[in-house]
Write an enzyme that holds these catalytic residues in place. Structure first.
Site, short mmCIF file in Angstrom:
data_model
loop_
_atom_site.label_atom_id
_atom_site.label_comp_id
_atom_site.label_asym_id
_atom_site.label_seq_id
_atom_site.Cartn_x
_atom_site.Cartn_y
_atom_site.Cartn_z
N LYS A 122 56.00 40.02 40.20
CA LYS A 122 55.36 41.03 40.97
C LYS A 122 55.70 40.76 42.37
O LYS A 122 55.51 39.82 42.82
CB LYS A 122 53.76 40.89 40.78
CG LYS A 122 53.09 42.40 40.72
CD LYS A 122 51.94 42.35 40.46
CE LYS A 122 50.93 43.48 40.94
NZ LYS A 122 49.63 43.24 40.59
N SER A 137 44.15 48.04 47.38
CA SER A 137 45.23 47.65 48.03
C SER A 137 46.30 48.34 48.31
O SER A 137 47.04 48.38 49.19
CB SER A 137 45.57 45.96 47.62
OG SER A 137 44.49 45.35 47.69
N ARG A 192 35.48 50.03 40.18
CA ARG A 192 35.28 51.00 41.09
C ARG A 192 35.11 52.38 40.56
O ARG A 192 34.00 53.05 40.77
CB ARG A 192 36.43 51.41 42.15
CG ARG A 192 36.89 50.18 42.92
CD ARG A 192 38.36 50.14 43.50
NE ARG A 192 39.21 50.04 42.45
CZ ARG A 192 40.34 49.83 42.56
NH1 ARG A 192 40.97 49.84 43.71
NH2 ARG A 192 41.17 49.71 41.54
N HIS A 244 36.84 44.06 48.19
CA HIS A 244 36.89 42.88 47.86
C HIS A 244 35.82 42.01 48.62
O HIS A 244 35.20 41.34 47.77
CB HIS A 244 38.18 42.11 48.03
CG HIS A 244 39.50 42.79 47.35
ND1 HIS A 244 40.92 42.96 47.97
CD2 HIS A 244 39.94 42.96 45.94
CE1 HIS A 244 41.28 43.70 47.33
NE2 HIS A 244 41.09 43.27 46.00
O1 PNS Z 1 43.11 42.52 40.66
P1 PNS Z 1 44.54 42.48 39.94
O2 PNS Z 1 45.69 42.26 40.94
O3 PNS Z 1 44.72 43.61 39.08
O4 PNS Z 1 44.34 41.22 38.99
C1 PNS Z 1 44.61 40.95 37.81
C2 PNS Z 1 44.52 39.46 37.34
C3 PNS Z 1 44.98 38.38 38.12
C4 PNS Z 1 42.78 39.35 36.95
C5 PNS Z 1 45.18 39.41 35.83
O5 PNS Z 1 46.54 39.82 35.92
C6 PNS Z 1 45.24 38.23 35.29
O6 PNS Z 1 44.37 37.50 34.90
N1 PNS Z 1 46.45 37.42 35.18
C7 PNS Z 1 46.69 36.03 34.79
C8 PNS Z 1 47.39 36.04 33.33
C9 PNS Z 1 46.42 36.14 32.17
O7 PNS Z 1 45.34 35.50 32.10
N2 PNS Z 1 46.61 37.49 31.45
C10 PNS Z 1 46.00 37.59 30.18
C11 PNS Z 1 44.55 38.69 30.69
S1 PNS Z 1 43.92 39.19 29.32
#
Ligand code: PNS
Length: 162
Positions: free
Chosen positions: A41, A129, A91, A17
């Site tokens: 979560k 993570s 990645r 990150h």
């Molecule tokens: O790195 P992560 O934890 O996989 O992040 C995921 C994240 C936060 C980018 C994604 O879950 C997100 O954008 N959540 C917010 C809800 C949202 O907008 N959902 C629609 C996505 S198309």
């Protein structure tokens, strides 16, 4: 002025990150590293702990980086913050499908917001993570994978849990 949002769970922050944040801070005027608060979560570190850790590491190094929290739709939050860009780290090919789907769905919801993918340094390409938490819980070393403060907090957390 270009504002970018780098969203994620950051549970916990890894050097992968930090690498993406460093690259973003060089490219964009303002980078908002935003922690998703998701009551569904379960996280190892509370949002407050994650903010504290991230501010401790990022504030002294990157003056144009802000640590924030968001909930709900990412594109709505990006609009509220006047961000034109969403940054995601990618990645390996395995990340691609999920990221591609999210980027295109976000584009459909907010055509004016562009998703930019960044590749962290190759030595972090296998870092996540989830694996860091698993290794720390099982007593393995996560030195060199996460900042020292994260390493300490992981040790404390799993010592307490025993
Ligand atoms: O790195 P992560 O934890 O996989 O992040 C995921 C994240 C936060 C980018 C994604 O879950 C997100 O954008 N959540 C917010 C809800 C949202 O907008 N959902 C629609 C996505 S198309």
């Amino acid at each position: 002025m270009t504002t970018a949002i780098y969203p994620g769970s950051f549970d916990p922050l890894t050097f992968g990150h930090v690498d993406v944040i460093e690259r973003s801070a060089r490219l964009f005027d303002h980078v908002i590293v935003s922690i998703l608060t998701n009551p569904q979560k379960s996280a190892l570190f509370s949002v407050d702990e994650r903010i504290e850790i991230m501010q401790d590491i990022l504030k002294p190094r990157f003056p144009n980086v802000e640590v924030a929290v968001f909930h709900g739709l990412l594109v709505e939050y990006a609009r509220q913050r006047n961000a034109q860009v969403i940054v995601r780290g990618i990645r390996a090919v395995t990340d691609y499908e999920y990221e591609f789907q999210m980027a295109l769905m976000n584009r459909r919801l907010a055509p004016g917001i562009e998703t930019v993918f960044m590749m962290p340094a190759e030595n972090y390409s296998y870092l996540s993570s989830r694996l860091v938490k698993e290794i720390a819980e099982l007593g393995g070393s996560v030195a060199g994978l996460v900042p020292e403060i994260v390493e300490k907090r992981l040790k404390q957390r799993f010592r307490k849990g025993k």
